[in-house]
Design a protein around this motif. Structure first.
Motif, PDB file in Angstrom:
ATOM      1  N   VAL A   1       0.783  -1.294  -0.156  1.00 35.78           N
ATOM      2  CA  VAL A   1      -0.050  -0.058  -0.097  1.00 35.78           C
ATOM      3  C   VAL A   1       0.815   1.130  -0.097  1.00 35.78           C
ATOM      4  O   VAL A   1       1.983   1.295   0.261  1.00 35.78           O
ATOM      5  CB  VAL A   1      -0.840   0.133   1.129  1.00 35.78           C
ATOM      6  CG1 VAL A   1      -1.959  -1.157   1.200  1.00 35.78           C
ATOM      7  CG2 VAL A   1      -0.129  -0.124   2.564  1.00 35.78           C
TER       8      VAL A   1
ATOM      9  N   ALA B   1      -3.226   4.592   4.642  1.00 37.46           N
ATOM     10  CA  ALA B   1      -2.821   3.113   3.800  1.00 37.46           C
ATOM     11  C   ALA B   1      -2.256   2.325   4.662  1.00 37.46           C
ATOM     12  O   ALA B   1      -1.210   2.320   5.162  1.00 37.46           O
ATOM     13  CB  ALA B   1      -1.733   3.792   2.739  1.00 37.46           C
TER      14      ALA B   1
ATOM     15  N   ILE C   1      -7.544   0.788   3.641  1.00 41.68           N
ATOM     16  CA  ILE C   1      -7.043   2.063   2.956  1.00 41.68           C
ATOM     17  C   ILE C   1      -8.388   3.026   2.843  1.00 41.68           C
ATOM     18  O   ILE C   1      -9.423   2.308   2.818  1.00 41.68           O
ATOM     19  CB  ILE C   1      -6.463   1.938   1.651  1.00 41.68           C
ATOM     20  CG1 ILE C   1      -7.533   1.159   0.449  1.00 41.68           C
ATOM     21  CG2 ILE C   1      -5.246   1.188   1.654  1.00 41.68           C
ATOM     22  CD1 ILE C   1      -7.077   0.915  -0.825  1.00 41.68           C
TER      23      ILE C   1
ATOM     24  N   PRO D   1       3.198   0.577  -5.664  1.00 41.32           N
ATOM     25  CA  PRO D   1       2.068   1.471  -5.350  1.00 41.32           C
ATOM     26  C   PRO D   1       2.584   2.847  -4.940  1.00 41.32           C
ATOM     27  O   PRO D   1       1.930   3.862  -5.280  1.00 41.32           O
ATOM     28  CB  PRO D   1       1.461   0.880  -3.896  1.00 41.32           C
ATOM     29  CG  PRO D   1       1.690  -0.437  -4.146  1.00 41.32           C
ATOM     30  CD  PRO D   1       2.860  -0.838  -4.770  1.00 41.32           C
TER      31      PRO D   1
ATOM     32  N   GLY E   1      -3.673   0.232  -2.975  1.00 41.46           N
ATOM     33  CA  GLY E   1      -3.669  -0.917  -2.143  1.00 41.46           C
ATOM     34  C   GLY E   1      -3.418  -2.401  -3.301  1.00 41.46           C
ATOM     35  O   GLY E   1      -4.334  -2.218  -3.867  1.00 41.46           O
TER      36      GLY E   1
END
Length: 231
Positions: free
Chosen positions: A2, A20, A25, A199, A224
């Motif tokens: 994430v 996150a 999230i 990410p 995520g």
């Protein structure tokens, strides 16, 4: 995996909040034009994080609404504050569940991009009810006015979605500052080009592109990736 990223965009202050976590999230965007939007988004996010990934997201959103309303009752300067809220949580049963209120955005990306949320705006509501065509809704002078937001009313009815977790799926939550700055074609092209990126690179690139495109609002993105699920 994430990551999250936020930028001022065209604002003097940042009224967005984000989280996150490994299984949770979320993004909240304080309502512009109302007082203390940054307070509302912060309180909502703190409430969601405290609820954790195993609480149904719609219940977490309802708790966030109660927290924002309760605070506003104690501080007259924040009376009327509100925020959008989007949540996605990976459950211990291998399902991803989400809830949303307002006009922030939830997407899932595999070999294609799928929109999981719809805006709670006057224009969208009038189109959905059949009172306006899509073209008329896009031209309505109050099309972007929110009809649902955390803190707006004593009771809250978030919309929800759920789907089985699939390794390799990518969930993107963002404030409308991102999607308003990039047209659909550019946004989809950016997501496609970043599909193999991690990410962190994904959110930082998306936020940068929105700012370079002249974003007039705060810009926040959280990603995520499903790499496994609890057993």
């Amino acid at each position: 995996m994430v990551a999250g990223c936020s930028a001022l965009g065209g604002r003097d202050t940042n009224q967005d909040s984000w989280h996150a976590g490994e299984r949770l999230i979320a993004v909240a965007d304080g309502v512009g034009g109302a007082p203390a939007g940054e307070v509302a988004s912060r309180l909502a996010m703190e409430s969601v994080v405290a609820a954790g990934p195993d609480m149904p997201p719609e219940e977490a959103a309802v708790r966030a609404n109660a927290a924002v309303r309760a605070y506003a009752e104690t501080d007259p300067a924040t009376h009327g504050m509100a925020t959008t809220l989007v949540i996605a949580a990976l459950g211990a049963d291998g399902w991803v569940r989400g809830a949303y209120v307002g006009d922030s955005v939830t997407l899932v990306q595999t070999d294609r991009v799928e929109l999981l949320s719809s805006p709670h705006t006057l224009g969208a509501e009038l189109v959905a009810a059949g009172h306006l065509t899509a073209e008329e809704g896009a031209r309505h002078p109050n099309r972007n006015a929110l009809v649902r937001a955390v803190g707006m009313e004593p009771t809250l009815q978030p919309d929800t979605w759920s789907r089985p977790a699939v390794v390799g799926e990518r969930y993107l939550l963002c404030s409308d500052g991102l999607t308003d700055a990039l047209d659909d074609a550019d946004f989809l092209a950016a997501l496609t080009g970043l599909r193999a990126a991690d990410p962190r690179q994904c959110v930082e690139t998306l936020v940068r592109l929105a700012c370079e495109a002249g974003a007039r609002d705060n810009v926040t993105a959280v990603v995520g990736d499903v790499v496994a699920w609890p057993t």
